[in-house]
Design an enzyme around this catalytic site. Structure first.
Site, short mmCIF file in Angstrom:
data_model
loop_
_atom_site.label_atom_id
_atom_site.label_comp_id
_atom_site.label_asym_id
_atom_site.label_seq_id
_atom_site.Cartn_x
_atom_site.Cartn_y
_atom_site.Cartn_z
N ILE A 15 18.95 113.00 24.68
CA ILE A 15 18.83 112.69 23.25
C ILE A 15 17.57 111.86 22.98
O ILE A 15 16.87 112.06 21.98
CB ILE A 15 20.10 111.94 22.75
CG1 ILE A 15 21.35 112.79 22.97
CG2 ILE A 15 19.96 111.56 21.28
CD1 ILE A 15 22.68 112.03 22.78
N ASP A 49 13.35 98.60 32.86
CA ASP A 49 14.71 98.70 33.37
C ASP A 49 15.58 97.77 32.55
O ASP A 49 15.46 96.54 32.64
CB ASP A 49 14.75 98.32 34.86
CG ASP A 49 16.14 98.52 35.45
OD1 ASP A 49 17.12 98.67 34.67
OD2 ASP A 49 16.26 98.54 36.69
N TYR A 154 32.86 102.22 30.15
CA TYR A 154 31.90 102.90 29.27
C TYR A 154 32.35 102.75 27.81
O TYR A 154 31.53 102.45 26.93
CB TYR A 154 31.79 104.39 29.65
CG TYR A 154 30.84 105.17 28.76
CD1 TYR A 154 29.46 105.07 28.93
CD2 TYR A 154 31.33 105.99 27.74
CE1 TYR A 154 28.59 105.79 28.11
CE2 TYR A 154 30.46 106.71 26.92
CZ TYR A 154 29.10 106.60 27.11
OH TYR A 154 28.23 107.31 26.29
N LYS A 158 30.31 100.75 24.70
CA LYS A 158 29.90 101.37 23.43
C LYS A 158 30.62 100.71 22.25
O LYS A 158 30.07 100.61 21.14
CB LYS A 158 30.16 102.88 23.47
CG LYS A 158 29.30 103.61 24.51
CD LYS A 158 27.80 103.44 24.24
CE LYS A 158 26.94 104.36 25.09
NZ LYS A 158 25.51 104.27 24.78
N1 LIG Z 1 25.42 113.37 26.08
C1 LIG Z 1 26.59 112.97 25.59
O1 LIG Z 1 27.59 113.67 25.66
C2 LIG Z 1 26.67 111.63 24.89
C3 LIG Z 1 27.78 111.42 24.05
C4 LIG Z 1 27.88 110.17 23.42
C5 LIG Z 1 26.94 109.20 23.63
N2 LIG Z 1 25.88 109.45 24.47
C6 LIG Z 1 24.90 108.38 24.65
O2 LIG Z 1 23.66 108.89 24.25
C7 LIG Z 1 22.63 108.18 24.93
C8 LIG Z 1 21.65 109.17 25.54
O3 LIG Z 1 22.34 109.89 26.54
P1 LIG Z 1 21.87 111.34 27.01
O4 LIG Z 1 23.02 112.23 26.77
O5 LIG Z 1 20.58 111.67 26.42
O6 LIG Z 1 21.81 111.06 28.58
P2 LIG Z 1 20.60 111.19 29.62
O7 LIG Z 1 21.17 110.78 30.92
O8 LIG Z 1 19.98 112.54 29.50
O9 LIG Z 1 19.54 110.11 29.12
C9 LIG Z 1 19.73 108.73 29.28
C10 LIG Z 1 18.38 108.06 29.47
O10 LIG Z 1 18.58 106.65 29.61
C11 LIG Z 1 17.71 106.21 30.64
N3 LIG Z 1 18.20 104.99 31.29
C12 LIG Z 1 19.26 104.87 32.10
N4 LIG Z 1 19.33 103.65 32.61
C13 LIG Z 1 18.28 102.96 32.13
C14 LIG Z 1 17.80 101.65 32.34
N5 LIG Z 1 18.41 100.80 33.17
N6 LIG Z 1 16.67 101.28 31.68
C15 LIG Z 1 16.03 102.15 30.86
N7 LIG Z 1 16.44 103.41 30.64
C16 LIG Z 1 17.55 103.82 31.27
C17 LIG Z 1 17.71 107.35 31.65
O11 LIG Z 1 16.62 107.26 32.56
C18 LIG Z 1 17.66 108.56 30.75
O12 LIG Z 1 16.34 108.95 30.46
C19 LIG Z 1 23.32 107.28 25.95
O13 LIG Z 1 23.42 105.97 25.42
C20 LIG Z 1 24.70 107.91 26.07
O14 LIG Z 1 25.66 106.97 26.46
C21 LIG Z 1 25.72 110.65 25.10
#
Ligand SMILES: NC(=O)c1ccc[n+]([C@@H]2O[C@H](COP(=O)([O-])OP(=O)(O)OC[C@H]3O[C@@H](n4cnc5c(N)ncnc54)[C@H](O)[C@@H]3O)[C@@H](O)[C@H]2O)c1
Length: 259
Positions: A15, A49, A154, A158
């Site tokens: 995202i 990080d 988790y 959130k």
């Molecule tokens: N995909 C889903 O189903 C979903 C649903 C609800 C909420 N979310 C939330 O949406 C957000 C984006 O998730 P996504 O689906 O794109 O997942 P993703 O794993 O593709 O992307 C997450 C990104 O966060 C970065 N990240 C992780 N740890 C980090 C750190 N310590 N410091 C800096 N960056 C860090 C990762 O490197 C990655 O690029 C997240 O907060 C996730 O919890 C996702």
């Protein structure tokens, strides 16, 4: 519209990558921040990080000021150690948000990504209030040590994002003229989904998909982040908007209206 200056945290994948690419392709000045190296389309790439406050401080120093928007998207799933989940999803988001507020222009906007996994946060405000008192990693770990290990961390992380944003919204508006809202997606097709199947149960995610017809895609979420960040949303502050095709509404609102 003038070029906006936008920081996207978590721009390396999913995202966040789609959010950064969206604003970049529109002609905005985008800084893509992530812990992993990436080639997401952006004006600038910076590493951070979120588990490490010194790393966040370093990033804030590099960023300087004059920002219109912070899209805080980064997050990790419940397959990670509990302390990391709370440090990235809650504490890192908080330190980044508070660090950015004085660096933003009045009229600016912060959008943080929470999750529909935070459902039920209203019933846990007293518990979450303890976590919101924790403003460093040790305090977060001490708080977590006193919690029920069976409650999904988790979801807790959130829920804390949503409650924090709601509690910050009034003061941020009054002091800086900046709004803060959260977006809560349901399941979205990104690399994190496999970890969600492990930590939440594949059958639960499959049930969500069969109820609403499909999992979401990044294109179902990015327009909402865009809107909440835009001046068109200028009177929306302290809200959590679920982007889940109505799944949570169908769970929480009682008997559906028959059609
Ligand atoms: N995909 C889903 O189903 C979903 C649903 C609800 C909420 N979310 C939330 O949406 C957000 C984006 O998730 P996504 O689906 O794109 O997942 P993703 O794993 O593709 O992307 C997450 C990104 O966060 C970065 N990240 C992780 N740890 C980090 C750190 N310590 N410091 C800096 N960056 C860090 C990762 O490197 C990655 O690029 C997240 O907060 C996730 O919890 C996702």
């Amino acid at each position: 519209m003038d070029k906006c200056r936008i920081v996207v945290v978590g721009a390396g994948s999913g995202i966040g990558a789609a959010t950064a690419a969206h604003f970049h392709n529109r002609g905005d000045f985008v800084v893509a921040v992530d812990v992993r190296a990436n080639e997401t389309p952006a004006s600038r790439h910076l590493s951070c990080d979120l588990r490490d406050p010194a790393s966040i401080d370093g990033l804030l120093g590099e960023l300087g000021d004059g920002w219109d928007m912070l899209a805080h998207v980064a997050g990790i799933p419940g397959t990670w150690p509990a302390a990391d989940v709370l440090k990235v999803n809650y504490l890192g988001m908080r330190l980044m948000t508070e660090g950015m507020l004085p660096r933003m222009r009045p009229g600016g906007s912060i959008v943080a990504v929470a999750s529909t996994a935070a459902v039920g946060w209203e019933q846990r405000v007293d518990i979450l209030a303890g976590l919101l008192e924790a403003t460093d990693g040790d305090a977060v770990e001490r708080w977590q040590a006193g919690q029920d290990p069976n409650y999904p961390v988790y979801s807790t992380s959130k829920q804390a994002v949503i409650l924090y944003a709601k509690r910050l919204a009034g003061p941020a508006w009054a002091k800086y003229g900046v709004r803060i809202n959260t977006v809560s997606p349901g399941p979205i097709e990104t690399p994190i989904l496999t970890d969600f199947e492990k930590s939440m149960g594949k059958e639960i995610l499959d049930a969500v998909r069969s109820t609403v017809g499909r999992h979401g895609t990044v294109d179902d979420v990015v327009p909402l982040i865009d809107f909440l960040g835009s001046p068109q949303a200028r009177w929306i502050n302290g809200q959590d908007i679920q982007a889940d095709a109505g799944y949570i509404a169908s769970l929480t609102a009682g008997t559906p209206i028959a059609l």
